[in-house]
Scaffold this motif. Structure first.
Motif, PDB file in Angstrom:
ATOM      1  N   LYS A 301       0.837  -1.202   0.000  1.00 41.06           N
ATOM      2  CA  LYS A 301       0.000   0.000   0.000  1.00 41.06           C
ATOM      3  C   LYS A 301       0.870   1.249   0.000  1.00 41.06           C
ATOM      4  O   LYS A 301       2.032   1.218   0.401  1.00 41.06           O
ATOM      5  N   LEU A 302       0.287   2.341  -0.464  1.00 33.47           N
ATOM      6  CA  LEU A 302       0.966   3.624  -0.424  1.00 33.47           C
ATOM      7  C   LEU A 302       0.680   4.264   0.927  1.00 33.47           C
ATOM      8  O   LEU A 302      -0.463   4.638   1.227  1.00 33.47           O
ATOM      9  N   ALA A 303       1.710   4.366   1.751  1.00 33.74           N
ATOM     10  CA  ALA A 303       1.575   4.935   3.090  1.00 33.74           C
ATOM     11  C   ALA A 303       2.001   6.395   3.052  1.00 33.74           C
ATOM     12  O   ALA A 303       3.085   6.717   2.554  1.00 33.74           O
ATOM     13  N   ILE A 304       1.155   7.289   3.571  1.00 32.40           N
ATOM     14  CA  ILE A 304       1.454   8.711   3.574  1.00 32.40           C
ATOM     15  C   ILE A 304       1.165   9.279   4.955  1.00 32.40           C
ATOM     16  O   ILE A 304       0.071   9.094   5.498  1.00 32.40           O
ATOM     17  N   THR A 305       2.142   9.959   5.514  1.00 36.21           N
ATOM     18  CA  THR A 305       1.978  10.606   6.809  1.00 36.21           C
ATOM     19  C   THR A 305       1.206  11.920   6.646  1.00 36.21           C
ATOM     20  O   THR A 305       1.145  12.494   5.564  1.00 36.21           O
ATOM     21  N   ALA A 306       0.646  12.401   7.742  1.00 37.71           N
ATOM     22  CA  ALA A 306      -0.071  13.677   7.734  1.00 37.71           C
ATOM     23  C   ALA A 306       0.380  14.502   8.926  1.00 37.71           C
ATOM     24  O   ALA A 306       0.425  14.010  10.059  1.00 37.71           O
ATOM     25  N   LEU A 307       0.699  15.756   8.651  1.00 38.00           N
ATOM     26  CA  LEU A 307       1.119  16.674   9.703  1.00 38.00           C
ATOM     27  C   LEU A 307      -0.090  17.226  10.443  1.00 38.00           C
ATOM     28  O   LEU A 307      -0.341  16.878  11.595  1.00 38.00           O
ATOM     29  N   LYS A 308      -0.847  18.062   9.789  1.00 40.60           N
ATOM     30  CA  LYS A 308      -2.034  18.630  10.438  1.00 40.60           C
ATOM     31  C   LYS A 308      -3.025  17.551  10.832  1.00 40.60           C
ATOM     32  O   LYS A 308      -3.640  17.606  11.901  1.00 40.60           O
ATOM     33  N   LYS A 335      -2.597   9.976  17.838  1.00 45.28           N
ATOM     34  CA  LYS A 335      -2.000   9.441  19.057  1.00 45.28           C
ATOM     35  C   LYS A 335      -0.596  10.000  19.301  1.00 45.28           C
ATOM     36  O   LYS A 335      -0.144  10.090  20.438  1.00 45.28           O
ATOM     37  N   TYR A 336       0.107  10.358  18.223  1.00 50.12           N
ATOM     38  CA  TYR A 336       1.481  10.841  18.340  1.00 50.12           C
ATOM     39  C   TYR A 336       1.646  12.263  17.814  1.00 50.12           C
ATOM     40  O   TYR A 336       2.762  12.755  17.716  1.00 50.12           O
ATOM     41  N   GLY A 337       0.566  12.914  17.458  1.00 53.04           N
ATOM     42  CA  GLY A 337       0.665  14.261  16.913  1.00 53.04           C
ATOM     43  C   GLY A 337       1.057  14.242  15.450  1.00 53.04           C
ATOM     44  O   GLY A 337       0.728  13.311  14.703  1.00 53.04           O
ATOM     45  N   ARG A 338       1.785  15.251  15.019  1.00 51.22           N
ATOM     46  CA  ARG A 338       2.152  15.435  13.618  1.00 51.22           C
ATOM     47  C   ARG A 338       3.149  14.363  13.175  1.00 51.22           C
ATOM     48  O   ARG A 338       4.165  14.133  13.852  1.00 51.22           O
ATOM     49  N   LEU A 339       2.861  13.727  12.048  1.00 53.00           N
ATOM     50  CA  LEU A 339       3.721  12.679  11.507  1.00 53.00           C
ATOM     51  C   LEU A 339       4.365  13.181  10.223  1.00 53.00           C
ATOM     52  O   LEU A 339       3.684  13.717   9.352  1.00 53.00           O
ATOM     53  N   ARG A 340       5.683  12.999  10.093  1.00 51.34           N
ATOM     54  CA  ARG A 340       6.377  13.559   8.935  1.00 51.34           C
ATOM     55  C   ARG A 340       7.048  12.493   8.057  1.00 51.34           C
ATOM     56  O   ARG A 340       6.587  12.193   6.977  1.00 51.34           O
ATOM     57  N   THR A 354       7.774  11.686  14.268  1.00 55.33           N
ATOM     58  CA  THR A 354       6.817  12.722  14.643  1.00 55.33           C
ATOM     59  C   THR A 354       7.492  14.082  14.467  1.00 55.33           C
ATOM     60  O   THR A 354       8.719  14.178  14.417  1.00 55.33           O
ATOM     61  N   SER A 355       6.676  15.133  14.358  1.00 52.14           N
ATOM     62  CA  SER A 355       7.220  16.467  14.107  1.00 52.14           C
ATOM     63  C   SER A 355       6.420  17.496  14.891  1.00 52.14           C
ATOM     64  O   SER A 355       5.782  18.384  14.326  1.00 52.14           O
ATOM     65  N   ASN A 356       6.494  17.353  16.220  1.00 53.78           N
ATOM     66  CA  ASN A 356       5.750  18.252  17.107  1.00 53.78           C
ATOM     67  C   ASN A 356       6.613  19.372  17.671  1.00 53.78           C
ATOM     68  O   ASN A 356       6.095  20.345  18.217  1.00 53.78           O
ATOM     69  N   GLY A 357       7.942  19.220  17.583  1.00 51.75           N
ATOM     70  CA  GLY A 357       8.838  20.285  18.002  1.00 51.75           C
ATOM     71  C   GLY A 357       9.589  20.030  19.281  1.00 51.75           C
ATOM     72  O   GLY A 357      10.583  20.707  19.558  1.00 51.75           O
ATOM     73  N   SER A 358       9.159  19.057  20.068  1.00 53.46           N
ATOM     74  CA  SER A 358       9.888  18.706  21.282  1.00 53.46           C
ATOM     75  C   SER A 358       9.647  17.232  21.588  1.00 53.46           C
ATOM     76  O   SER A 358       8.546  16.715  21.414  1.00 53.46           O
TER      77      SER A 358
END
Length: 369
Positions: A301-308, A335-340, A354-358
């Motif tokens: 499958k084509l897996a795509i992360t989403a930030l917002k 569950k983990y916030g923004r995924l990049r 993840t890409s939440n900043g901290s």
């Protein structure tokens, strides 16, 4: 898992994924079981990309201008000179790809002058610059719409996803590297010899594979196929998944044919009135957008992360590359916030940042998709 069934999604997919008269929207996906998530490491700050080394360790880029080596869950800073990285807004240290020799890697980052690809050689935990592979990709001082993610293709060329830096003429200007998918020689940075505009007198045009993009976040190669897909940020609506065709225009033109200098984001992501031959997306988010990010094939499958959207989206495709259904693993949904980042490891597992900043995480996914 649950299928993505928002009304906006169904309407848009009916238009984009099934363009033939009488076509139907993709069906809801079944709910595979057995997805497992392992937190491999933490403490990152905007983990942007992942590259796999021959010994099983990984390199992780962080947008503020750091590279970390992850081995057996332990995180060690890589000693590398990145003093010219400019970190502003969406810009900074971004994508990374490890070369087949397992010793070199190419990273993409903003400087005060441009966005560039730089190749380094890794020796233990020290990385030494080898060369500027490609310079002159446009950069916005604010960092907006920087792109930039390199990925090696099965044929050995390097595809590079770029952003239009929010400059209205870049996407349709084939002498600009902004708002494009590039295809270059990973040793020289020159355009691949069989690129669609290989006969051009302009070196940058010779590097272009596709154009008319807004802010491409990733490129993925379908196994056992010649199909190439990209994931792209829309404005207020219409994130897109595109099936790339060499030399094709994907229809983003905030300059309205060069008639205005402001960045008009009210134009369609794929403007078929202005560009009748532009290629429609195989999937569009409609409204609201998910801020989809990196694309990677995993377990068919084509897996795509989403930030917002803070989720992982799994696209089931038919043989022609049309989207049949989209599902969202509950284990990752908000569950983990923004995924990049999303990269498939040599052992078949999927690594996500993840890409939440901290205290951002490096996650490993195994099991059924």
């Amino acid at each position: 898992m649950r299928a993505l069934v928002a009304a906006g999604f169904v309407l848009v997919v009916a238009a984009c994924a099934a363009p033939e008269p009488g076509g139907t929207a993709p069906s809801r996906a079944p709910a595979p079981q057995g997805l497992k998530i392992e937190e491999v490491a933490g403490g990152f700050e905007h983990g942007w990309d992942v590259g796999f080394l021959p010994d099983g360790s990984m390199l992780v880029t962080e947008r503020p201008g750091r590279i970390k080596l992850v081995r057996n869950g332990q995180v060690t800073p890589v000693d590398v000179s990145l003093s010219d990285v400019q970190v502003r807004g969406e810009g900074g240290l971004m994508g990374l790809v490890v070369h087949p020799d397992g010793q070199r890697f190419t990273a993409c980052y903003n400087t005060s002058r441009d966005v560039r690809l730089v190749t380094f050689r890794l020796d233990g935990t020290k990385a030494t610059k080898v060369k500027d592979l490609l310079t002159g990709m446009p950069s916005n001082p604010s960092g907006r719409h920087s792109g930039c993610r390199p990925t090696l293709a099965p044929d050995g060329t390097m595809f590079v996803a770029t952003g239009d830096i929010a400059q209205p003429r870049n996407p349709q200007d084939k002498t600009s590297l902004g708002g494009k998918v590039l295809r270059i020689d990973p040793e020289t940075g020159e355009g691949a010899r069989d690129n669609p505009f290989a006969s051009s007198n302009n070196a940058d045009e010779r590097r272009i594979y596709t154009y008319g993009h807004r802010n491409v976040q990733g490129v993925a190669f379908r196994p056992n196929s010649d199909q190439v897909f990209s994931s792209e940020h829309g404005p207020g609506v219409d994130d897109e998944v595109n099936l790339l065709k060499a030399g094709a225009n994907y229809g983003w033109d905030p300059s309205k044919g060069g008639t205005q200098n402001r960045y008009d984001e009210d134009v369609p992501m794929t403007d078929l009135e202005r560009f009748p031959n532009a290629i429609p997306a195989v999937w569009s988010s409609g409204s609201p957008t998910e801020a989809i990010c990196q694309a990677e094939f995993w377990n068919g499958k084509l897996a795509i992360t989403a930030l917002k959207g803070s989720k992982l989206m799994l696209f089931t495709l038919d043989d022609a590359g049309k989207v049949q259904n989209v599902s969202i693993p509950e284990e990752l949904n908000d569950k983990y916030g923004r995924l990049r980042a999303a990269r498939t490891a040599p052992d078949g597992s999927l690594y996500i940042t993840t890409s939440n900043g901290s205290n951002d995480k490096l996650l490993r996914l195994t099991g059924a998709a």
